[in-house]
Design a protein around this motif. Structure first.
Motif, PDB file in Angstrom:
ATOM      1  N   GLY A 211       0.825  -1.192   0.000  1.00 48.19           N
ATOM      2  CA  GLY A 211       0.000   0.000   0.000  1.00 48.19           C
ATOM      3  C   GLY A 211       0.861   1.245   0.000  1.00 48.19           C
ATOM      4  O   GLY A 211       1.843   1.331   0.744  1.00 48.19           O
ATOM      5  N   VAL A 212       0.506   2.204  -0.860  1.00 48.84           N
ATOM      6  CA  VAL A 212       1.142   3.519  -0.870  1.00 48.84           C
ATOM      7  C   VAL A 212       0.176   4.448  -0.150  1.00 48.84           C
ATOM      8  O   VAL A 212      -0.892   4.768  -0.668  1.00 48.84           O
ATOM      9  CB  VAL A 212       1.419   4.012  -2.302  1.00 48.84           C
ATOM     10  CG1 VAL A 212       2.139   5.363  -2.269  1.00 48.84           C
ATOM     11  CG2 VAL A 212       2.231   2.981  -3.075  1.00 48.84           C
ATOM     12  N   THR A 214      -1.816   7.401   1.172  1.00 49.02           N
ATOM     13  CA  THR A 214      -2.118   8.745   0.689  1.00 49.02           C
ATOM     14  C   THR A 214      -2.107   9.766   1.813  1.00 49.02           C
ATOM     15  O   THR A 214      -1.728  10.921   1.618  1.00 49.02           O
ATOM     16  CB  THR A 214      -3.489   8.769   0.008  1.00 49.02           C
ATOM     17  OG1 THR A 214      -4.481   8.289   0.938  1.00 49.02           O
ATOM     18  CG2 THR A 214      -3.505   7.874  -1.227  1.00 49.02           C
ATOM     19  N   CYS A 341       0.412  12.504   3.064  1.00 46.77           N
ATOM     20  CA  CYS A 341       1.750  12.021   2.749  1.00 46.77           C
ATOM     21  C   CYS A 341       2.334  12.816   1.586  1.00 46.77           C
ATOM     22  O   CYS A 341       1.606  13.253   0.689  1.00 46.77           O
ATOM     23  CB  CYS A 341       1.709  10.536   2.418  1.00 46.77           C
ATOM     24  SG  CYS A 341       1.407   9.499   3.869  1.00 46.77           S
ATOM     25  N   ARG A 346       5.681   9.610  -2.100  1.00 42.39           N
ATOM     26  CA  ARG A 346       4.705   8.633  -2.608  1.00 42.39           C
ATOM     27  C   ARG A 346       5.100   8.180  -4.010  1.00 42.39           C
ATOM     28  O   ARG A 346       5.018   6.978  -4.329  1.00 42.39           O
ATOM     29  CB  ARG A 346       3.311   9.235  -2.632  1.00 42.39           C
ATOM     30  CG  ARG A 346       2.655   9.378  -1.271  1.00 42.39           C
ATOM     31  CD  ARG A 346       1.324  10.095  -1.361  1.00 42.39           C
ATOM     32  NE  ARG A 346       0.439   9.462  -2.337  1.00 42.39           N
ATOM     33  CZ  ARG A 346      -0.655  10.023  -2.815  1.00 42.39           C
ATOM     34  NH1 ARG A 346      -1.008  11.251  -2.427  1.00 42.39           N
ATOM     35  NH2 ARG A 346      -1.417   9.376  -3.670  1.00 42.39           N
ATOM     36  N   SER A 350       6.061   4.330  -5.249  1.00 38.41           N
ATOM     37  CA  SER A 350       5.443   3.693  -6.414  1.00 38.41           C
ATOM     38  C   SER A 350       6.485   3.300  -7.449  1.00 38.41           C
ATOM     39  O   SER A 350       6.412   2.216  -8.050  1.00 38.41           O
ATOM     40  CB  SER A 350       4.409   4.635  -7.038  1.00 38.41           C
ATOM     41  OG  SER A 350       3.343   4.893  -6.139  1.00 38.41           O
ATOM     42  N   THR A 360       0.869  -2.346  -6.290  1.00 38.54           N
ATOM     43  CA  THR A 360       0.601  -1.379  -5.230  1.00 38.54           C
ATOM     44  C   THR A 360      -0.824  -0.858  -5.340  1.00 38.54           C
ATOM     45  O   THR A 360      -1.478  -0.978  -6.377  1.00 38.54           O
ATOM     46  CB  THR A 360       1.559  -0.177  -5.284  1.00 38.54           C
ATOM     47  OG1 THR A 360       1.362   0.528  -6.521  1.00 38.54           O
ATOM     48  CG2 THR A 360       3.006  -0.611  -5.146  1.00 38.54           C
ATOM     49  N   ARG A 361      -1.259  -0.248  -4.275  1.00 37.52           N
ATOM     50  CA  ARG A 361      -2.577   0.387  -4.243  1.00 37.52           C
ATOM     51  C   ARG A 361      -2.478   1.610  -3.346  1.00 37.52           C
ATOM     52  O   ARG A 361      -1.881   1.549  -2.269  1.00 37.52           O
ATOM     53  CB  ARG A 361      -3.612  -0.580  -3.664  1.00 37.52           C
ATOM     54  CG  ARG A 361      -5.034  -0.033  -3.586  1.00 37.52           C
ATOM     55  CD  ARG A 361      -5.859  -0.902  -2.659  1.00 37.52           C
ATOM     56  NE  ARG A 361      -7.293  -0.737  -2.789  1.00 37.52           N
ATOM     57  CZ  ARG A 361      -7.987   0.260  -2.252  1.00 37.52           C
ATOM     58  NH1 ARG A 361      -7.362   1.203  -1.552  1.00 37.52           N
ATOM     59  NH2 ARG A 361      -9.297   0.331  -2.395  1.00 37.52           N
ATOM     60  N   ASP A 362      -3.062   2.712  -3.780  1.00 33.30           N
ATOM     61  CA  ASP A 362      -3.174   3.880  -2.909  1.00 33.30           C
ATOM     62  C   ASP A 362      -4.258   3.612  -1.878  1.00 33.30           C
ATOM     63  O   ASP A 362      -5.344   3.106  -2.204  1.00 33.30           O
ATOM     64  CB  ASP A 362      -3.547   5.127  -3.709  1.00 33.30           C
ATOM     65  CG  ASP A 362      -2.404   5.636  -4.566  1.00 33.30           C
ATOM     66  OD1 ASP A 362      -1.276   5.137  -4.422  1.00 33.30           O
ATOM     67  OD2 ASP A 362      -2.642   6.536  -5.391  1.00 33.30           O
TER      68      ASP A 362
END
Length: 421
Positions: A211-212, A214, A341, A346, A350, A360-362
């Motif tokens: 997970g990135v 947000t 963030c 970020r 990614s 990945t997923r935001d």
């Protein structure tokens, strides 16, 4: 900077470190290592030895944070700023092996990988075990990161814990120096990246590796009380009651429906929860004359948070009137603003994942983290690794070894990209 080969995470060493630190727990209470306790200090001693084994110079700052420092090549002449990573080693009672711990040890694994590859960073890199991220017996969370952000004031330091010890004295007792607390505040951090378990079910459910984050939701807590009229449960007719528990019940349902709508409004993460209820006088044969509750509200959007708080006040007044009661009090007892963030970090996360072909997923963090306070003094971001069944703050908390290594690799690569900037 120098570099001879691409740094790679030693997954087996990382897992061995996680197991070793997890073993430092209160007997028969896995996994319990409460901040300020003897067990916490035992864990800190283990970390100091592990940090020093990787060439880090260790110190405890005035706010009680353990900091390991790897000097960069440009530190002496024209320091470009400190790259920082880390998390926390304290746990909730009967907690898990990964919450906080994973971030500290992933940072250690990243530094180990750099050294094994002969990579000397341009930026100085600091690895931090923040003091008391979890709510402590002094009633405060994120103690060390608050200190680093200059957000630990006289009110907080005067809080008392076991035996009447003040938080200030407790910080000094574990190696801090409250008299020099201003020295803990930082203005030299060029970027902070924290790896953490998700503590939720999204990544696992969607089959996403990382997970990135947000942003980290702000947290407001509201304490409210309804006042009615206590009476005998057998003789007070239903038509003549002013039942404070019914007022609260009406309120809870309307609050839930409004929260569902707010979460679907497209304004970021939003949740609202009532997890504390007190019904008075508390007899099975007594109509409740008073009810108290605490609402925990978390939102990425500050305006949405404030709108919902005002809406809940209106719901409380309406619910009280319908049951012949009064909304005796409605008070916001704490408020921490959301933290976005940093876009640049970020993007680096990614990019790092993409170069390794990792999905990945935001997503937003509904839980609080030290990153909230670091974001007040530096660009900051977070990487999430999956949590099995979304479980956390319990012994069943679990992230697979391969998932931890994948997250540590993304952290390593993100630091390498930031070091080039």
């Amino acid at each position: 900077m120098t570099r001879t080969m691409r740094p790679e995470i030693d997954a087996d060493r990382l897992w061995a470190d996680i197991e070793a630190l997890a073993a430092i727990t209160d007997p028969d209470r896995p996994y319990t290592r409460r901040s300020f306790s003897a067990r916490f200090l035992e864990g800190r001693d283990w970390l100091i030895r592990a940090f020093e084994a990787e060439g880090l110079a260790c110190r405890i700052d005035a706010a009680g944070n353990l900091i390991g420092r790897l000097e960069g090549t440009e530190a002496a002449a024209a320091d470009p700023g400190v790259l920082m990573t880390g998390s926390h080693s304290d746990t909730v009672p009967d907690g898990g092996r990964f919450d906080g711990i994973g971030g500290v040890l992933a940072g250690l694994a990243a530094i180990r990988a750099m050294r094994a590859a002969g990579y000397t960073p341009r930026h100085t890199i600091e690895l931090v075990d923040f003091l008391a991220e979890e709510p402590s017996e002094w009633g405060l969370s994120c103690v060390g990161s608050r200190g680093m952000a200059g957000a630990l004031g006289e009110k907080e330091l005067a809080l008392t814990g076991p035996g009447g010890e003040t938080l200030a004295d407790a910080i000094d007792r574990i190696g801090g120096n409250v008299a020099e607390l201003k020295s803990a505040r930082r203005d030299d951090i060029t970027g902070f990246v924290e790896l953490h378990i998700e503590q939720g079910p999204v990544l696992e459910a969607e089959g996403i590796a990382l997970g990135v984050v947000t942003g980290i939701a702000g947290i407001s807590r509201v304490k409210l009380a309804f006042e009615g009229e206590a009476g005998h449960a057998g003789t007070t007719l239903m038509s003549m009651r002013a039942d404070a528990s019914m007022a609260l019940a009406r309120f809870q349902l309307r609050m839930r429906d409004a929260a569902v709508a707010a979460a679907a409004a497209g304004r970021g993460h939003f949740v609202a929860t009532i997890g504390v209820v007190n019904i008075l006088p508390g007899g099975a044969n007594v109509v409740p004359g008073r009810t108290e509750a605490i609402i925990d509200i978390r939102a990425e959007d500050t305006a949405l948070m404030n709108e919902q708080v005002e809406l809940y006040r209106q719901f409380g007044e309406a619910a009280a009137e319908m049951e012949g009661c009064r909304l005796k009090s409605f008070e916001r007892i704490s408020n921490v603003a959301p933290a976005a963030c940093a876009p640049g970090l970020r993007a680096a996360i990614s990019q790092a994942a993409g170069e390794r072909q990792v999905s990945t997923r935001d997503l937003a963090s509904g839980a609080g983290h030290d990153t909230v306070f670091l974001s007040q003094v530096a660009p900051a971001a977070m990487i999430f690794v999956p949590s099995r069944k979304g479980q956390s703050h319990c012994p069943e908390e679990w992230t697979d070894p391969a998932q931890m290594a994948q997250g540590a690799t993304c952290l390593l690569d993100t630091l390498l990209l930031a070091d080039k900037a």
